[in-house]
Motif scaffolding. Structure first.
Motif, PDB file in Angstrom:
ATOM      1  N   GLY A  35       0.745  -1.098   0.013  1.00  0.00           N
ATOM      2  CA  GLY A  35      -0.110  -0.037  -0.070  1.00  0.00           C
ATOM      3  C   GLY A  35       0.992   1.351   0.023  1.00  0.00           C
ATOM      4  N   GLY A  47      -0.301   4.609   3.831  1.00  0.00           N
ATOM      5  CA  GLY A  47      -0.456   5.561   2.675  1.00  0.00           C
ATOM      6  C   GLY A  47      -0.131   6.779   2.743  1.00  0.00           C
ATOM      7  N   THR A  48      -0.324   7.410   4.089  1.00  0.00           N
ATOM      8  CA  THR A  48       0.203   8.698   3.946  1.00  0.00           C
ATOM      9  C   THR A  48       1.755   9.057   3.926  1.00  0.00           C
ATOM     10  N   PHE A 101      -6.516   8.531   2.204  1.00  0.00           N
ATOM     11  CA  PHE A 101      -6.054   7.205   2.631  1.00  0.00           C
ATOM     12  C   PHE A 101      -6.229   7.331   4.189  1.00  0.00           C
ATOM     13  N   CYS A 160       0.139   3.614  -3.123  1.00  0.00           N
ATOM     14  CA  CYS A 160      -0.258   4.953  -2.465  1.00  0.00           C
ATOM     15  C   CYS A 160       0.696   6.163  -2.847  1.00  0.00           C
ATOM     16  N   THR A 211      -8.306   4.070   5.948  1.00  0.00           N
ATOM     17  CA  THR A 211      -7.830   3.437   7.168  1.00  0.00           C
ATOM     18  C   THR A 211      -8.974   3.160   8.067  1.00  0.00           C
ATOM     19  N   PHE A 234      -3.903   0.896   3.271  1.00  0.00           N
ATOM     20  CA  PHE A 234      -4.042   2.169   3.357  1.00  0.00           C
ATOM     21  C   PHE A 234      -3.398   2.876   4.492  1.00  0.00           C
TER      22      PHE A 234
END
Length: 444
Positions: free
Chosen positions: A289, A348-349, A315, A293, A319, A345
């Motif tokens: 992910g 994903g940040t 994202f 992402c 989550t 996710f």
């Protein structure tokens, strides 16, 4: 004296031009490999939780502290040691750090009790403290800025992949040879990679292959300055919100890394080695992910740079939705599916926030900027996630504790929204000219 090239005749590629295409990927591969080792040494502990609980009678709070001490040490030392890496030489810093955490991992194999193991884990944190920040600065320096979020996501995904290897391999080794061998193998692997890094990469080569394509290259230096001031690490609201939002989102990831093996062991009554293998699959999904992402972020950011914040917000919301629903359900197939999507996710940040920090800070102190991000990622995220979940598990049980974990995404999303709102004004504060030049009127 330069020789003219006749029309229609293509000059042969020079050795340097050939190396230029290969060397950045050598840098990425070896730096990625050491981050694998970093997290293998860090997360192998999760696979041996059941063995330590049985042999030494440790509580969940003590087990959680053995995980969080590494992340807490990393958080506290990330900024000063990243600054040392910027000033002393990034390659030398990387090799020394890898040797320290590898030797400390070997020390875990020799621990005689909880206190000895805690001390060894603290030394692992000392070695790993600045590796992610310095290593990422090295990688980004030899690639185009257009790939920044993708490379950040892919590089940091080594944390998940290393956790997978650490948990899965550690569970197998602990079951068949004893938990001490799980630590020993991880330490030896790190020492081998450190030797390869020292043999193949040096500062001279990095300088020769450094890329400065003028695309989102960061704020300019004032006249006469050779290095940006450390105060610029916090000079805009947007970069502060990136630190805070990214760090809090990783609270969830830290909890998943530390407690998924035990969750499957207790909730599904799996044997420790099988629980470790199943948890490793979910941690692998977290890593995948991060890569995907990051690629999505770069694609969105090509036409609308502020969109990098938007995808990070999405994202975080996904989550919350999927992990929240998953941990609220009873164990079974539907729960596993929801947890898998939420794990995809969960981190994903990482790519978007890393790209924003790089955009809002100067390259001369980029390792220190990523060290600052590492501080928040570890203190608010990885350290807090494993420890707080352990405390809640002692009081309410692990299954109940995991239901609370996804709620942290609410605060992370709010902070990322604030970062998106302040991003245009933050860019104008750094470089007023970039706004007029950006497509669609968005800041670059």
């Amino acid at each position: 004296m330069a020789l003219p090239i006749s029309a229609g005749v293509v000059a042969p590629a020079s050795p340097l031009s050939r190396v230029s295409r290969v060397f950045p990927w050598v840098v990425f591969t070896l730096t990625f490999g050491l981050l694998l080792s970093d997290y293998m040494s860090r997360q192998v502990l999760s696979a041996v939780f059941p063995f330590l609980k049985e042999e030494w009678g440790l509580t969940d709070t003590q087990l959680g502290s053995l995980t969080s001490i590494v992340a807490l040490t990393v958080g506290i030392l990330a900024v000063p040691l990243s600054l040392v890496g910027d000033r002393w030489g990034r390659v030398r810093a990387i090799v020394v750090m890898a040797v320290v955490w590898s030797l400390a991992t070997l020390g875990c194999a020799l621990a005689a009790g909880y206190g000895h193991l805690l001390a060894s884990r603290l030394l692992i944190g000392v070695g790993e403290a600045a590796y992610g920040s310095v290593g990422l600065a090295v990688v980004l320096a030899v690639f185009s800025a257009k790939r920044r979020a993708s490379l950040t996501g892919a590089f940091m995904a080594a944390g998940s992949f290393g956790s997978v290897l650490g948990v899965a391999l550690g569970g197998v080794l602990a079951t068949h040879f004893g938990w001490r061998w799980a630590f020993a193998v991880m330490g030896i692997f790190g020492l081998v990679l450190a030797g390869l890094y020292w043999a193949m990469i040096n500062e001279r080569k990095l300088t020769a292959h450094k890329i400065d394509d003028g695309v989102e290259s960061g704020p300019s230096l004032a006249a006469g300055e050779q290095r940006a001031r450390l105060a610029t690490l916090f000079s805009t609201p947007a970069v502060v919100f990136a630190y805070l939002g990214g760090g809090l989102q990783l609270f969830i990831t830290g909890s998943l890394f530390a407690w998924l093996p035990s969750y499957f062991n207790r909730a599904y009554d799996m044997a420790p080695d099988r629980a470790a293998k199943v948890a490793a699959l979910y941690i692998l999904i977290i890593g995948a992910g991060m890569v995907v992402c990051g690629m999505i972020t770069d694609r969105v950011g090509q036409t609308r740079p502020v969109g990098k914040w938007t995808v990070a917000i999405v994202f975080g919301a996904l989550t919350l939705a999927f992990l929240g629903a998953g941990f609220a359900m009873q164990p079974g197939g539907p729960q596993k599916l929801l947890l898998a999507v939420g794990c995809f996710f969960a981190a994903g940040t990482t790519g978007p926030t890393g790209a924003m920090v790089a955009r809002l800070t100067h390259e001369s102190i980029r390792a220190t900027a990523f060290g600052t991000l590492t501080f928040f990622n570890n203190v608010l995220g990885l350290a807090a996630g494993s420890l707080v979940t352990g405390i809640l598990a002692d009081r309410f049980g692990l299954e109940t504790a995991m239901r609370y974990v996804p709620l942290v995404a609410v605060v992370a999303v709010v902070l990322l929204i604030a970062g998106r709102q302040t991003y245009p004004s933050s860019i104008r504060r750094l470089e007023p000219a970039t706004v007029a030049d950006a497509p669609n009127g968005d800041p670059a």
